[in-house]
Design an enzyme around this catalytic site. Structure first.
Site, short mmCIF file in Angstrom:
data_model
loop_
_atom_site.label_atom_id
_atom_site.label_comp_id
_atom_site.label_asym_id
_atom_site.label_seq_id
_atom_site.Cartn_x
_atom_site.Cartn_y
_atom_site.Cartn_z
N ASP A 131 0.81 -1.22 0.00
CA ASP A 131 0.00 0.00 0.00
C ASP A 131 0.85 1.27 0.00
O ASP A 131 0.45 2.28 -0.60
CB ASP A 131 -0.91 0.03 1.25
CG ASP A 131 -1.98 -1.03 1.20
OD1 ASP A 131 -2.19 -1.60 0.12
OD2 ASP A 131 -2.59 -1.30 2.25
P1 NAP Z 1 0.92 -3.99 3.16
O1 NAP Z 1 0.26 -3.03 2.25
O2 NAP Z 1 0.08 -4.70 4.15
O3 NAP Z 1 1.68 -5.06 2.23
C1 NAP Z 1 2.50 -6.04 2.77
C2 NAP Z 1 2.91 -6.99 1.65
O4 NAP Z 1 3.92 -7.81 2.19
C3 NAP Z 1 1.79 -7.89 1.17
O5 NAP Z 1 1.30 -7.45 -0.07
C4 NAP Z 1 2.43 -9.29 1.09
O6 NAP Z 1 2.32 -9.75 -0.26
C5 NAP Z 1 3.89 -9.05 1.47
N1 NAP Z 1 4.42 -10.06 2.38
C6 NAP Z 1 3.84 -10.64 3.45
N2 NAP Z 1 4.65 -11.53 4.01
C7 NAP Z 1 5.79 -11.53 3.27
C8 NAP Z 1 7.01 -12.25 3.35
N3 NAP Z 1 7.24 -13.18 4.30
N4 NAP Z 1 7.97 -11.98 2.45
C9 NAP Z 1 7.76 -11.07 1.47
N5 NAP Z 1 6.63 -10.36 1.35
C10 NAP Z 1 5.65 -10.60 2.24
O7 NAP Z 1 2.10 -3.33 3.98
P2 NAP Z 1 2.75 -1.87 3.86
O8 NAP Z 1 3.08 -1.54 2.45
O9 NAP Z 1 3.82 -1.85 4.90
O10 NAP Z 1 1.59 -0.88 4.29
C11 NAP Z 1 1.07 -0.87 5.60
C12 NAP Z 1 -0.44 -0.86 5.58
O11 NAP Z 1 -0.92 -1.07 6.92
C13 NAP Z 1 -1.00 0.46 5.10
O12 NAP Z 1 -2.18 0.27 4.36
C14 NAP Z 1 -1.33 1.17 6.41
O13 NAP Z 1 -2.35 2.15 6.25
C15 NAP Z 1 -1.80 0.00 7.26
N6 NAP Z 1 -1.72 0.28 8.72
C16 NAP Z 1 -0.55 0.66 9.26
C17 NAP Z 1 -0.48 1.00 10.60
C18 NAP Z 1 0.81 1.48 11.24
O14 NAP Z 1 0.75 2.09 12.30
N7 NAP Z 1 1.94 1.21 10.64
C19 NAP Z 1 -1.62 0.91 11.39
C20 NAP Z 1 -2.81 0.47 10.80
C21 NAP Z 1 -2.83 0.17 9.46
P3 NAP Z 1 2.39 -11.34 -0.55
O15 NAP Z 1 1.28 -11.94 0.22
O16 NAP Z 1 2.22 -11.46 -2.04
O17 NAP Z 1 3.72 -11.80 -0.09
#
Ligand code: NAP
Length: 480
Positions: A403
């Site tokens: 994301d």
């Molecule tokens: P993300 O959008 O959740 O994407 C994580 C990606 O990691 C997934 O598409 C997954 O794809 C891949 N993944 C999972 N396990 C893996 C592994 N072992 N090896 C390689 N890839 C792996 O994460 P992000 O880009 O960090 O974004 C964070 C999201 O969380 C945002 O939407 C944010 O708004 C939300 N959020 C964050 C917080 C905060 O405080 N940080 C709080 C609430 C919500 P595959 O399954 O294809 O591997």
């Protein structure tokens, strides 16, 4: 005389009283300094130490108050708490930290609620309950009890003991608002008539119920925002306890926690470009969003072998690594650092673009990278600064991120991510994306970055892929 009210009365030992108040004052100063240090990654560790020292001083000050304490109960509590807390804190993995925090909040809130109930009973029995004290105690149990069940619900969702999906029904928000109005009505009546025990216990019961019903419609991914908000409520409950028992350090620490938790919740919502109300009432993640593209619309991404990617990395002048949630899940930070050092050994510069909401809790990826010993100077934590550096980079590597690098956040007004500040890895000459497959991110929407002409996918677990890249770059170095 009620157990806790005695804190506020004149002591028979003025010197001991002065020492207690001095330790409370010093503790409050340490809490403020700790919070200030926590605002920067390089001073965050010191911030934790300052806050811990503050807590130690507050505990010592309280233990000196022999007027009000029965030491055998305190020692019993300390031993049980330490035996349960230490192994839990040592064993819990970083990816489970949000639920661990929720679990600990629930116990803090149980303590605040029980103090409120005991104090209400004692003050009523002694006939010492004033309208002001009833107000403080009502406020304490309202926010304390809500935090107890809300935190357990958040823990359950994150630990997947219950579904992480929002559980909704028609008119849910209206029911919750009505229940809250009734709880505040009982609270108001309690302040007017402090002896109305039914009003006091109704506040407790309704707050316990509200904790469950308000967290049910919130998706598991939004739990960090909820946990931070509940943290704020626990702080408010603690501050109210401070007013009820005449304890200044509790008022100050509670107010800091109340304000800090609330500001953090609002900042997290802002970094996701969601309104605070949308997080709390929006049931985000309930159904596939309108912005999610149908599978057929998305082009097939191109892949690259580890061997070819390693060759390009070995000769790159500048590389920007964008770690996301998958990096934390895979625990790939140490092998990432190895690759980083190899690239630098070849004369390339490596920076990390750390998004404010990367991962699942605030500062998640900062902590992960710090754990691997990455220098703070290499971290780009401002989205605009990072995008400037990406614009002139040879290679951007997105590791387990999704994301935070979705171009639709800038270009597709129908996307649920639209408006969220994101990194632009596609402005580098080439982008590598390391992830296991075609999984979507937290928002559940497709990411067109993967199908761009300058993007190459390296499928696999982040730790395994990075391990292969390290091997290949080493082999290239040895071949020279
Ligand atoms: P993300 O959008 O959740 O994407 C994580 C990606 O990691 C997934 O598409 C997954 O794809 C891949 N993944 C999972 N396990 C893996 C592994 N072992 N090896 C390689 N890839 C792996 O994460 P992000 O880009 O960090 O974004 C964070 C999201 O969380 C945002 O939407 C944010 O708004 C939300 N959020 C964050 C917080 C905060 O405080 N940080 C709080 C609430 C919500 P595959 O399954 O294809 O591997």
């Amino acid at each position: 005389m009620p157990l806790f009210l005695q804190e506020g009365i004149a002591s028979v030992n003025p010197i001991r009283d002065a020492i207690i108040q001095a330790s409370y004052l010093a503790a409050s100063v340490m809490f403020v300094l700790g919070l200030k240090s926590l605002t920067r990654p390089d001073s965050a560790r010191r911030g934790m130490q300052q806050a811990a020292l503050g807590m130690l001083l507050a505990v010592i000050g309280t233990l000196l108050n022999q007027n009000i304490l029965t030491y055998q109960w305190i020692i019993g509590g300390l031993v049980i708490g330490a035996l349960a807390g230490y192994p839990m804190a040592m064993k819990v993995p970083m990816t489970s930290m949000p639920q661990f925090i929720a679990f600990s909040h629930a116990f803090g809130a149980i303590a605040a609620t029980l103090v409120g109930v005991v104090e209400y009973r004692e003050l009523t029995r002694e006939g010492l309950l004033t309208n002001g004290l009833a107000g403080a105690l009502g406020f304490e149990v309202l926010f304390g009890a809500l935090t107890v069940t809300g935190s357990f619900m958040a823990f359950g969702k994150l630990q997947e003991l219950i579904t992480g999906r929002p559980i909704t029904f028609k008119g849910q928000n209206a029911v919750n608002i009505m229940l809250m109005a009734v709880a505040f009505g009982c609270f108001g009546y309690l302040v007017y008539n402090p002896m109305a025990a039914w009003a006091f216990y109704s506040v407790v019961g309704l707050a316990l119920f509200l904790g469950i019903s308000m967290v049910l419609p919130i998706g598991g991914g939004d739990m960090p925002v909820v946990i931070s908000l509940l943290n704020s409520y626990a702080g408010l409950a603690a501050a109210a306890t401070g007013f009820a028992i005449g304890n200044n350090v509790l008022i100050i620490a509670g107010a800091l926690e109340g304000a800090g938790g609330f500001i953090l919740s609002v900042m997290m919502s802002k970094a996701m470009n969601r309104s605070f109300a949308n997080v709390i009432f929006g049931a985000f993640g309930a159904a596939p969003s309108s912005g999610a593209k149908a599978a057929g619309e998305v082009k097939e991404p191109k892949t690259i072998s580890s061997e070819d990617a390693a060759t390009q990395l070995a000769y790159a002048g500048s590389v920007v690594i964008i770690p996301g949630y998958g990096m934390a899940v895979a625990q790939a930070q140490h092998v990432c650092r190895e690759l980083h050092e190899l690239i630098e050994g070849q004369g390339g510069a490596v920076k990390y673009a750390i998004h404010p909401v990367a991962g699942r809790m605030p500062g998640h990826l900062n902590v992960i990278m710090a754990e691997a010993g990455i220098d703070y100077g290499a971290l780009l934590t401002d989205v605009d600064d990072a995008n400037r550096v990406l614009g002139s980079a040879d290679i951007a590597i997105v590791i387990g991120g999704n994301d935070i690098v979705n171009p639709d956040a800038e270009g597709d007004t129908s996307s649920p991510l639209y408006g969220m500040p994101i990194f632009r890895p596609w402005t580098a000459k080439v982008t590598y994306v390391i992830k296991r497959g075609k999984g979507t991110g937290f928002s559940g929407v497709e990411n067109p970055l993967f199908a761009l002409d300058t993007t190459r996918m390296i499928y696999g677990d982040a730790k395994g892929v990075l391990g292969n890249l390290v091997k290949e770059v080493k082999a290239l170095n040895e071949g020279h």
